[in-house]
Design a protein around this motif. Sequence first.
Motif, PDB file in Angstrom:
ATOM      1  N   MET A   7      -1.325  47.075 -46.838  1.00 17.62           N
ATOM      2  CA  MET A   7      -2.198  47.451 -47.951  1.00 17.62           C
ATOM      3  C   MET A   7      -3.666  47.570 -47.543  1.00 17.62           C
ATOM      4  SD  MET A   7      -0.471  46.054 -51.398  1.00 17.62           S
ATOM      5  CE  MET A   7       0.396  44.575 -50.985  1.00 17.62           C
ATOM      6  N   LYS A   8      -3.999  47.140 -46.347  1.00 19.14           N
ATOM      7  CA  LYS A   8      -5.352  47.333 -45.825  1.00 19.14           C
ATOM      8  C   LYS A   8      -5.450  48.608 -44.982  1.00 19.14           C
ATOM      9  CE  LYS A   8      -6.347  42.401 -45.739  1.00 19.14           C
ATOM     10  NZ  LYS A   8      -6.449  41.209 -44.903  1.00 19.14           N
ATOM     11  N   MET A   9      -4.299  49.253 -44.753  1.00 22.78           N
ATOM     12  CA  MET A   9      -4.250  50.443 -43.900  1.00 22.78           C
ATOM     13  C   MET A   9      -4.210  51.715 -44.738  1.00 22.78           C
ATOM     14  SD  MET A   9      -1.252  49.025 -41.368  1.00 22.78           S
ATOM     15  CE  MET A   9      -1.291  50.354 -40.192  1.00 22.78           C
ATOM     16  N   GLU A  10      -4.684  52.815 -44.138  1.00 24.22           N
ATOM     17  CA  GLU A  10      -4.494  54.119 -44.755  1.00 24.22           C
ATOM     18  C   GLU A  10      -3.024  54.488 -44.596  1.00 24.22           C
ATOM     19  OE1 GLU A  10      -7.332  53.668 -42.959  1.00 24.22           O
ATOM     20  OE2 GLU A  10      -8.814  54.008 -44.527  1.00 24.22           O
ATOM     21  N   PHE A  11      -2.491  55.264 -45.530  1.00 30.61           N
ATOM     22  CA  PHE A  11      -1.060  55.546 -45.537  1.00 30.61           C
ATOM     23  C   PHE A  11      -0.573  56.238 -44.276  1.00 30.61           C
ATOM     24  CE2 PHE A  11      -2.719  59.424 -47.536  1.00 30.61           C
ATOM     25  CZ  PHE A  11      -1.984  60.410 -46.906  1.00 30.61           C
ATOM     26  N   TRP A  12      -1.428  56.940 -43.592  1.00 31.64           N
ATOM     27  CA  TRP A  12      -1.018  57.716 -42.428  1.00 31.64           C
ATOM     28  C   TRP A  12      -1.171  56.971 -41.110  1.00 31.64           C
ATOM     29  CZ3 TRP A  12      -5.405  57.868 -39.642  1.00 31.64           C
ATOM     30  CH2 TRP A  12      -6.615  57.781 -40.350  1.00 31.64           C
ATOM     31  N   GLU A  13      -1.753  55.770 -41.132  1.00 29.35           N
ATOM     32  CA  GLU A  13      -2.049  55.046 -39.893  1.00 29.35           C
ATOM     33  C   GLU A  13      -0.826  54.655 -39.075  1.00 29.35           C
ATOM     34  OE1 GLU A  13      -5.335  52.088 -39.446  1.00 29.35           O
ATOM     35  OE2 GLU A  13      -5.448  52.375 -41.620  1.00 29.35           O
ATOM     36  N   ILE A  14       0.317  54.426 -39.710  1.00 25.63           N
ATOM     37  CA  ILE A  14       1.502  54.007 -38.955  1.00 25.63           C
ATOM     38  C   ILE A  14       2.263  55.191 -38.366  1.00 25.63           C
ATOM     39  CG2 ILE A  14       1.811  51.856 -40.218  1.00 25.63           C
ATOM     40  CD1 ILE A  14       4.038  53.236 -41.800  1.00 25.63           C
ATOM     41  N   VAL A  15       1.830  56.393 -38.710  1.00 24.80           N
ATOM     42  CA  VAL A  15       2.497  57.599 -38.219  1.00 24.80           C
ATOM     43  C   VAL A  15       2.065  57.870 -36.782  1.00 24.80           C
ATOM     44  CG1 VAL A  15       2.761  60.087 -38.596  1.00 24.80           C
ATOM     45  CG2 VAL A  15       2.629  58.531 -40.554  1.00 24.80           C
ATOM     46  N   ASP A  16       3.018  58.357 -35.965  1.00 16.05           N
ATOM     47  CA  ASP A  16       2.738  58.734 -34.586  1.00 16.05           C
ATOM     48  C   ASP A  16       1.522  59.665 -34.546  1.00 16.05           C
ATOM     49  OD1 ASP A  16       3.568  59.143 -31.717  1.00 16.05           O
ATOM     50  OD2 ASP A  16       3.724  61.197 -32.460  1.00 16.05           O
TER      51      ASP A  16
END
Length: 180
Positions: A76-85
Motif C-alpha cells: 500500500m506504500k507502493m505505486e501499482f506498477w512497481e512490482i511489474v517487471d
Amino acid sequence: VSASYVEFQGQPASEVVFRDISDRKRAEKALIDSERKFRTFIESSPVAILIHRGEKWLYVNPSAEEITGYSANELMKMEFWEIVDPDSRDLVLQRGKARQRGEDVMRRYEVRIITKSGSERWADLRAEKIDFSGGQDILVSATDVTHRVLAETQLKKAKEEAEELAQKLKERAQEMEYKN
C-alpha cells in the motif's frame, strides 16, 4: 420508541410513539452477514485481489501478499506498477491510467512481476474499473501462472530441439542415400 411530555385537557401527560423497526433491523443484520461472508471469501481466495486509486493500492488480500512476497503495508506504500517487471512497467502504467480515465483498454493480460525477494513470477491479470469507497478505482485480480508459463517455455524449447534433431536426421539420411 419516543416519548415526550404534552398537555392534554389542561393536564400534563406523556405521549409515547412506537415504531416497528423490525424490517430495518433484519436488513441491517442481512447486510452485516453479507459483508462478513464477502470478506471471508475475499480473504481466503487463492486469487490475489487488489484495489488501487490513482497510483496507490487501497486494498490487498492475503494472496496478493503471498504472490508478491510483500506485506499489505508494503504494497500500500507502493505505486501499482512497481512490482511489474521493468520491461512491462510503462505498458501497465499507461493501461492503468487510461482505464482510470474511462478509456476502453485491454482488461486481461499476462505480466511478469518481481517479488520482494527479486524472483520473477508470471501473473494472469484482470483489471476492472469499480466504485470503491466513493471513488473511481481499479479492481485487479491476479492468478499466479508461473508454473504454466515455465512449462510452456520448456515445451516450446523441447519442440524446437526435436524439430532441429528431426531436420538433422533427415539431412543425414539424404547424405547416406547419395553415398549408396
